[in-house]
Motif scaffolding. Structure first.
Motif, mmCIF file in Angstrom:
data_model
loop_
_atom_site.group_PDB
_atom_site.id
_atom_site.type_symbol
_atom_site.label_atom_id
_atom_site.label_comp_id
_atom_site.label_asym_id
_atom_site.label_seq_id
_atom_site.Cartn_x
_atom_site.Cartn_y
_atom_site.Cartn_z
ATOM 1 N N ASN A 280 25.808 39.493 45.353
ATOM 2 C CA ASN A 280 26.819 39.998 46.282
ATOM 3 C C ASN A 280 26.765 41.506 46.456
ATOM 4 O O ASN A 280 27.455 42.052 47.284
ATOM 5 N N GLN A 281 25.969 42.162 45.628
ATOM 6 C CA GLN A 281 25.925 43.613 45.710
ATOM 7 C C GLN A 281 25.197 44.058 46.963
ATOM 8 O O GLN A 281 24.082 43.652 47.199
ATOM 9 N N LYS A 282 25.852 44.822 47.795
ATOM 10 C CA LYS A 282 25.212 45.364 49.000
ATOM 11 C C LYS A 282 24.823 46.797 48.712
ATOM 12 O O LYS A 282 25.634 47.573 48.231
ATOM 13 N N LYS A 283 23.579 47.130 48.987
ATOM 14 C CA LYS A 283 23.118 48.500 48.836
ATOM 15 C C LYS A 283 22.991 49.111 50.215
ATOM 16 O O LYS A 283 22.620 48.433 51.154
ATOM 17 N N GLU A 284 23.293 50.380 50.314
ATOM 18 C CA GLU A 284 23.025 51.086 51.562
ATOM 19 C C GLU A 284 21.525 51.357 51.617
ATOM 20 O O GLU A 284 20.936 51.814 50.635
ATOM 21 N N LEU A 285 20.911 51.066 52.733
ATOM 22 C CA LEU A 285 19.479 51.315 52.856
ATOM 23 C C LEU A 285 19.220 52.806 52.991
ATOM 24 O O LEU A 285 19.852 53.473 53.811
ATOM 25 N N PRO A 286 18.277 53.343 52.212
ATOM 26 C CA PRO A 286 17.924 54.754 52.365
ATOM 27 C C PRO A 286 17.063 54.939 53.610
ATOM 28 O O PRO A 286 16.652 53.963 54.233
ATOM 29 N N PRO B 89 18.770 43.688 50.013
ATOM 30 C CA PRO B 89 19.472 44.561 50.965
ATOM 31 C C PRO B 89 18.868 44.538 52.364
ATOM 32 O O PRO B 89 19.607 44.609 53.353
ATOM 33 N N LEU B 90 17.539 44.414 52.461
ATOM 34 C CA LEU B 90 16.915 44.305 53.790
ATOM 35 C C LEU B 90 17.365 43.030 54.489
ATOM 36 O O LEU B 90 17.718 43.044 55.667
ATOM 37 N N ILE B 91 17.365 41.922 53.758
ATOM 38 C CA ILE B 91 17.804 40.653 54.334
ATOM 39 C C ILE B 91 19.268 40.752 54.757
ATOM 40 O O ILE B 91 19.638 40.360 55.864
ATOM 41 N N GLN B 92 20.113 41.302 53.880
ATOM 42 C CA GLN B 92 21.536 41.440 54.205
ATOM 43 C C GLN B 92 21.752 42.349 55.409
ATOM 44 O O GLN B 92 22.630 42.095 56.228
ATOM 45 N N ALA B 93 20.941 43.395 55.529
ATOM 46 C CA ALA B 93 21.111 44.339 56.636
ATOM 47 C C ALA B 93 20.652 43.735 57.962
ATOM 48 O O ALA B 93 21.243 44.016 59.002
ATOM 49 N N LEU B 94 19.629 42.892 57.943
ATOM 50 C CA LEU B 94 19.037 42.400 59.184
ATOM 51 C C LEU B 94 19.521 41.017 59.622
ATOM 52 O O LEU B 94 19.559 40.732 60.809
ATOM 53 N N ALA B 95 19.878 40.166 58.677
ATOM 54 C CA ALA B 95 20.333 38.817 59.047
ATOM 55 C C ALA B 95 21.792 38.880 59.482
ATOM 56 O O ALA B 95 22.577 39.666 58.958
ATOM 57 N N ASP B 96 22.135 38.055 60.456
ATOM 58 C CA ASP B 96 23.529 37.989 60.897
ATOM 59 C C ASP B 96 24.344 37.047 60.026
ATOM 60 O O ASP B 96 25.554 37.202 59.915
#
Length: 140
Positions: free
Chosen positions: A91-97, A110-117
């Motif tokens: 569940n931890q979301k990281k901000e992408l650098p 984090p990439l998957i969480q940032a890009l998937a809806d």
């Protein structure tokens, strides 16, 4: 609604087969290059996690991949048959650098969480099912 399916072996070189299927899907469904790139990143990162975490890097296990084309979205369904829940669903979301500051490894989720809806995950006694959805319009 159309479906594309492939089963690959649990080794990193087999991910190329899934990428080729995704490219065929994008061409046939007239997916933009930008959206296609996002779909490929989502799928490749998820497959890397399955191989690395669910199968502990072992060859010889199957991974089923299904691409589903719907009017407003693309669905990527990934099934593995390990008895291990991959660490994909933290569940931890990281901000992408910034892209040029991206460290080696550790950024798949984090990439998957940032890009998937949407990300849906289920585990039962027979398999792990990961469903990744990417909207075709108004996506990130």
């Amino acid at each position: 609604m159309a479906h594309w399916q492939i089963t690959i072996d649990s080794n990193f070189s087999a991910i190329r087969e899934a990428s080729e299927l995704l490219q065929e899907y994008c061409a046939q469904c007239q997916i933009s290059p930008e959206l296609g790139g996002h779909l490929e990143l989502i799928m490749v990162e998820a497959l890397n996690n399955v191989i690395e975490h669910a199968y502990q890097g072992e060859d010889g296990h199957k991974i089923d991949i299904e691409l589903i084309d719907e009017t407003q979205k693309t669905i990527i369904s990934i099934t593995d048959y390990s008895q291990t829940a991959p660490s994909l669903m933290g569940n931890q979301k990281k901000e992408l650098p910034e892209e040029d500051l991206l460290p080696e490894g550790g950024w798949g989720l984090p990439l998957i969480q940032a890009l998937a809806d949407s990300i849906d995950y289920s585990l039962n006694s027979k398999n792990n099912l990961l469903i990744l959805t990417k909207n075709k319009i108004n996506s990130h």
